[in-house]
Design a protein around this motif. Structure first.
Motif, PDB file in Angstrom:
ATOM      1  N   VAL A  25       0.853  -1.191   0.000  1.00  0.00           N
ATOM      2  CA  VAL A  25       0.000   0.000   0.000  1.00  0.00           C
ATOM      3  C   VAL A  25       0.888   1.240   0.000  1.00  0.00           C
ATOM      4  CG1 VAL A  25      -1.790   1.290   1.209  1.00  0.00           C
ATOM      5  CG2 VAL A  25      -1.825  -1.221   1.240  1.00  0.00           C
ATOM      6  N   VAL A  27       1.095   5.094   0.506  1.00  0.00           N
ATOM      7  CA  VAL A  27       0.338   6.147   1.189  1.00  0.00           C
ATOM      8  C   VAL A  27       0.795   7.498   0.653  1.00  0.00           C
ATOM      9  CG1 VAL A  27      -0.164   7.217   3.408  1.00  0.00           C
ATOM     10  CG2 VAL A  27       0.020   4.721   3.233  1.00  0.00           C
ATOM     11  N   ASP A  30      -2.850  11.654   4.096  1.00  0.00           N
ATOM     12  CA  ASP A  30      -3.304  11.091   5.378  1.00  0.00           C
ATOM     13  C   ASP A  30      -4.774  10.685   5.372  1.00  0.00           C
ATOM     14  OD1 ASP A  30      -4.434  13.602   5.286  1.00  0.00           O
ATOM     15  OD2 ASP A  30      -3.748  14.238   7.267  1.00  0.00           O
ATOM     16  N   GLU A  32      -7.764   8.132   5.043  1.00  0.00           N
ATOM     17  CA  GLU A  32      -8.198   6.732   5.150  1.00  0.00           C
ATOM     18  C   GLU A  32      -7.041   5.729   5.102  1.00  0.00           C
ATOM     19  OE1 GLU A  32     -11.082   5.908   6.056  1.00  0.00           O
ATOM     20  OE2 GLU A  32     -12.185   7.773   5.740  1.00  0.00           O
ATOM     21  N   ILE A  33      -5.956   6.062   5.754  1.00  0.00           N
ATOM     22  CA  ILE A  33      -4.816   5.135   5.804  1.00  0.00           C
ATOM     23  C   ILE A  33      -5.212   3.861   6.548  1.00  0.00           C
ATOM     24  CG2 ILE A  33      -2.466   4.781   6.629  1.00  0.00           C
ATOM     25  CD1 ILE A  33      -2.070   7.832   6.423  1.00  0.00           C
ATOM     26  N   ASP A  34      -5.775   4.018   7.730  1.00  0.00           N
ATOM     27  CA  ASP A  34      -6.059   2.859   8.580  1.00  0.00           C
ATOM     28  C   ASP A  34      -7.119   1.946   7.977  1.00  0.00           C
ATOM     29  OD1 ASP A  34      -4.200   3.896  10.361  1.00  0.00           O
ATOM     30  OD2 ASP A  34      -5.715   4.969  11.534  1.00  0.00           O
ATOM     31  N   THR A  36      -7.802   1.537   4.845  1.00  0.00           N
ATOM     32  CA  THR A  36      -7.211   0.843   3.707  1.00  0.00           C
ATOM     33  C   THR A  36      -6.423  -0.376   4.166  1.00  0.00           C
ATOM     34  OG1 THR A  36      -7.017   2.948   2.516  1.00  0.00           O
ATOM     35  CG2 THR A  36      -5.723   1.101   1.690  1.00  0.00           C
ATOM     36  N   LEU A  37      -5.599  -0.188   5.168  1.00  0.00           N
ATOM     37  CA  LEU A  37      -4.764  -1.287   5.661  1.00  0.00           C
ATOM     38  C   LEU A  37      -5.626  -2.388   6.280  1.00  0.00           C
ATOM     39  CD1 LEU A  37      -1.881   0.848   7.207  1.00  0.00           C
ATOM     40  CD2 LEU A  37      -1.843  -0.421   5.051  1.00  0.00           C
ATOM     41  N   ALA A  50       3.142  -1.108   4.211  1.00  0.00           N
ATOM     42  CA  ALA A  50       2.751   0.268   3.923  1.00  0.00           C
ATOM     43  C   ALA A  50       3.994   1.111   3.695  1.00  0.00           C
ATOM     44  CB  ALA A  50       1.930   0.843   5.074  1.00  0.00           C
ATOM     45  N   MET A  52       4.981   4.727   3.483  1.00  0.00           N
ATOM     46  CA  MET A  52       4.299   5.961   3.857  1.00  0.00           C
ATOM     47  C   MET A  52       5.275   6.982   4.427  1.00  0.00           C
ATOM     48  SD  MET A  52       2.208   4.344   7.093  1.00  0.00           S
ATOM     49  CE  MET A  52       1.490   5.899   7.649  1.00  0.00           C
ATOM     50  N   ASN A 101      -3.490   4.503  -0.740  1.00  0.00           N
ATOM     51  CA  ASN A 101      -4.441   4.695   0.350  1.00  0.00           C
ATOM     52  C   ASN A 101      -5.777   5.213  -0.181  1.00  0.00           C
ATOM     53  OD1 ASN A 101      -2.763   7.229  -0.008  1.00  0.00           O
ATOM     54  ND2 ASN A 101      -4.266   8.039   1.457  1.00  0.00           N
ATOM     55  N   ARG A 245      -9.094   7.850  -5.075  1.00  0.00           N
ATOM     56  CA  ARG A 245      -7.864   8.549  -5.464  1.00  0.00           C
ATOM     57  C   ARG A 245      -8.110   9.645  -6.510  1.00  0.00           C
ATOM     58  NH1 ARG A 245      -2.888   6.498  -8.702  1.00  0.00           N
ATOM     59  NH2 ARG A 245      -1.142   7.664  -7.779  1.00  0.00           N
TER      60      ARG A 245
END
Length: 290
Positions: A25, A27, A30, A32-34, A36-37, A50, A52, A101, A245
């Motif tokens: 992933v 990144v 900042d 919707e990082i969490d 997505t993971l 990730a 990032m 992300n 995106r």
């Protein structure tokens, strides 16, 4: 685990990628990082990595289960160069998936089958890559969600997708065998704000590592068979990547944000976050997998 750089990861931690499938992933901001993971962890990937920027934080529940590499794809090696560096150190045959992300992988029957199960079947059909379509997501109300991102109010286009033959410059621009350029979504509706080389929505996002394989900046591979949508004898599985995106980019770019007051049109429908909707709309193919 947190790793200080791509170089350190390749030197000291590449062994963590020996067991696939592996999700990579990238990144970019900042947003919707969490989620997505977590989405890709729940899909059944053996490892989620990730890449990032160091300034971004991970949720506490992800710190110990995600391999985090401090790397800014906007300032350092771009995504395709990172993928190529990973291919060079991964065991041949390992399945790799990559996204950014605020993008979420969907495949047929993903609600009750893991990505590993799907790729095992795909591999048994002698396929080493899987075509995916990047399906644009966008918030229904840009006043309420100025960055165009809302998981609860996400919408997609139900029509407006099409394909054109992919010409082969090495063969007098005759169409390439079993390859098409796919278009649609926000990149089609707002094409005046999108460079021509970025308007396609097809991406070979799932593939097997092998010696000498190169990912190109346009999301295609040096091995032309990897770029095909199906084998010669029948239809194969395809996947979809539900992605905010493009919407994010159109609303963050000064050249387009003031021209766009809404992404809604008469063919907008709420996104149901379920593979059945994408199958019904023809945005992915189950092939022979039932």
């Amino acid at each position: 685990m947190r790793i200080a750089s791509l170089g350190q990861f390749l030197k000291e931690n590449a062994h963590a990628l020996a067991k696939g499938p592996v999700a990579i992933v990238f990144v970019e901001d900042d947003v919707e990082i969490d989620t997505t993971l977590r989405h890709h962890m729940q899909s059944g990937f053996a490892q989620v990595v990730a890449f990032m920027p160091a300034r971004f934080e991970l949720a506490p529940d992800l710190v110990d289960v995600v391999l985090r590499v401090d790397h800014d794809v906007a300032l350092q090696e771009p995504f395709h160069e990172v993928i190529n560096a990973l291919i060079a150190v991964m065991p041949a045959g390992t399945w790799i998936y990559y996204c950014f992300n605020a993008e979420y992988l969907f495949y047929p029957f993903c609600e009750y089958r893991t990505v590993g199960e799907m790729l095992t079947f795909h591999g048994e059909e002698r396929r080493h890559a899987m075509l995916s379509y990047v399906v644009d997501l966008y918030a229904d109300n840009l006043d309420a969600h100025p960055d165009a991102v809302s998981l609860d109010a996400a919408h997609i286009d139900r029509t407006g997708y099409y394909a054109l033959a992919r010409p082969d410059p090495a063969n007098h621009n005759h169409p390439k065998d079993r390859q098409l350029d796919f278009y649609g979504g926000l990149r089609w509706r707002f094409e005046e704000h999108v460079p021509p080389e970025r308007r396609k929505i097809d991406r070979v996002s799932l593939f097997r590592a092998k010696d000498g394989l190169i990912l190109r900046p346009d999301h295609t591979f040096s091995d032309e068979e990897y770029n095909t949508y199906a084998c010669p004898w029948h239809h194969n599985l395809t996947a979809a990547i539900a992605s905010f995106r493009t919407a994010k980019a159109l609303k963050s770019n000064p050249g387009s944000t003031y021209d766009i007051h809404s992404f809604q049109w008469h063919n907008s429908v709420p996104f149901e976050w379920h593979s059945r909707q994408l199958l019904d709309l023809g945005l992915m193919e189950p092939g022979q997998w039932f």
